[in-house]
Design an enzyme around this catalytic site. Sequence first.
Site, PDB file in Angstrom:
ATOM      1  N   LYS A   1       0.814  -1.209   0.000  1.00 54.98           N
ATOM      2  CA  LYS A   1       0.000   0.000   0.000  1.00 54.98           C
ATOM      3  C   LYS A   1       0.860   1.277   0.000  1.00 54.98           C
ATOM      4  CE  LYS A   1      -4.068  -2.182   0.821  1.00 54.98           C
ATOM      5  NZ  LYS A   1      -3.761  -3.609   0.963  1.00 54.98           N
TER       6      LYS A   1
HETATM    7  C1  LIG Z   1      -4.450  -4.755   0.579  1.00 52.35           C
HETATM    8  C2  LIG Z   1      -3.671  -5.997   0.532  1.00 52.35           C
HETATM    9  C3  LIG Z   1      -3.967  -7.004  -0.393  1.00 52.35           C
HETATM   10  C4  LIG Z   1      -5.136  -6.921  -1.346  1.00 52.35           C
HETATM   11  O1  LIG Z   1      -4.958  -5.900  -2.292  1.00 52.35           O
HETATM   12  P1  LIG Z   1      -6.220  -5.373  -3.144  1.00 52.35           P
HETATM   13  O2  LIG Z   1      -5.697  -4.251  -3.956  1.00 52.35           O
HETATM   14  O3  LIG Z   1      -7.222  -4.915  -2.124  1.00 52.35           O
HETATM   15  O4  LIG Z   1      -6.723  -6.513  -3.934  1.00 52.35           O
HETATM   16  C5  LIG Z   1      -3.136  -8.118  -0.440  1.00 52.35           C
HETATM   17  N1  LIG Z   1      -2.096  -8.249   0.419  1.00 52.35           N
HETATM   18  C6  LIG Z   1      -1.787  -7.300   1.322  1.00 52.35           C
HETATM   19  C7  LIG Z   1      -0.639  -7.516   2.241  1.00 52.35           C
HETATM   20  C8  LIG Z   1      -2.561  -6.139   1.410  1.00 52.35           C
HETATM   21  O5  LIG Z   1      -2.246  -5.200   2.301  1.00 52.35           O
END
Ligand SMILES: *Cc1c(COP(=O)(O)O)cnc(C)c1O
Length: 503
Positions: A115
């Site tokens: 993120k």
């Molecule tokens: C948010 C997240 C996901 C999922 O990502 P999306 O974009 O919501 O599909 C997968 N793994 C981790 C560690 C995350 O923080």
Amino acid sequence: MMYKSTRDPDIRLSAAQAIVQGISPEGGLFVPESMPNVSTQLSVWAELDYKSLAKEVFALFLSDFSAEEISDCVERAYTTEKFDDDEPVKLVPLTEQGRNRYLLELWHGPTCAFKDMALQILPQFLTKSLKKAAPGKKAVILTATSGDTGKAALEGFKDVPDTSVIVFYPQNGVSPMQKRQMVTQDGSNVTVCAIDGNFDDAQAAVKRIFTDDTLKAEMGSGDMLLSSANSINWGRLLPQIVYYFYSYFQLYRNGAIKSLDDKINIAVPTGNFGNILAAYYASCMGLPVNRFICASNTNCVLTDFILTGTYDRRREFFATNSPSMDILVSSNLERLLFALSDESCEAVAKYMRELSDTGVYSLDEKTIESLQKSFFGGTCNDVETLQTIKKVFTEEGYLCDTHTAVAVNVYDQYVQQTGDTATPTVIASTASPYKFTSSVLSAVDSCKCADEFAAIAALERISKTKAPAQLFSLKDKPVRFSEVISKEQTEDFVRRSVRIGGV
Ligand SMILES: *Cc1c(COP(=O)(O)O)cnc(C)c1O
């Protein structure tokens, strides 16, 4: 480049407006009016470092930003200081026994999850967009989190002028480390609150606020406007397109692909469908992709959708050991539906109405076909997740987190079902194993630890790797936020915090 809504054909906005608004008033999501095609540029792009590549990609989509503004955003976001290296992402081969897979490590930023790749730059995009599209206004960033977005938004926006952040997380839906990261957050413009419910409750509450005209009017009269740091915001998705191109060029440079029209597969552990959608958009722009491998945990609503063409959220919700993917309503799927249904607002609005009225919708045959042509879906449960961590650790000497393990496992299912061992596959590695230490440790060792920090020390010893300092240092940080509210109280909480916060 202008932006349009997935539900209302009459809406046209600039990039700055789309980023400031986050979501369209009728509930639709903003998408680019057309996808730029970069096929002829690949050979030039292949030479670029990460930041230069990011500037090229952003210039195509942020046409109301000057080159200097874009450069400023990129240089502030992806610093060596924040991402422990000049290049913010790393591609790690997992190629023992002739395997053809590469982990794209996206978690070298301040909060140890992918993120950060978007949320370190979104505040830059947003403050510049505010100046263009809503001069004089302050943005209140509302965020629902399944664990990682919240912390990344808090880190990205803390002390950024003219912004404040409110994060809602499901009380029992995040890992101990994720919770600790959020409740100890510093910064003068941040608020964190637990919701008594799961992620979908938190996300629905936040979405409700975005379409609450009374609350919006109240805020407007105080020169505030609501914006979102969730992946419904175009400014969140755009930065994620860059690293798929980047990983492709890495494969080209290290010889794993020979020519710039060789195809790769991309496997992504998926929750809200944001990260995998960015990969899909990269392919629409000309990145040669054979298949997208969509990996789910036990909350396998997306796997079922890809297999059957029916999206049915009427099912039991499971709290798994990959909590950032514990989601039954994947917001960004709406953007894929829009693309697959020849950009029909009418079709998308109908699906979304059915979903909210009845909890289920089904695609027509033609759309199912094009979905299955591009996407492979698979599910990996908690036990298989731990087995996969153990297997990768034993066979490759590599320690991966639970989310990444889900994608590795589903990629293996893909290979078994299709026999496709030839296509090099980029697997998105979305979090540091130390973000989910207890689960990861239990996969590779049977020792019982007193707390999360003892577990970190044990995992360091066993794996001979080092935990990120920003996680270990949370041990002595005081808790700032301990409030828990019901999902009905979110509006009042927002009212209260923007006043108390004095933004
Ligand atoms: C948010 C997240 C996901 C999922 O990502 P999306 O974009 O919501 O599909 C997968 N793994 C981790 C560690 C995350 O923080």
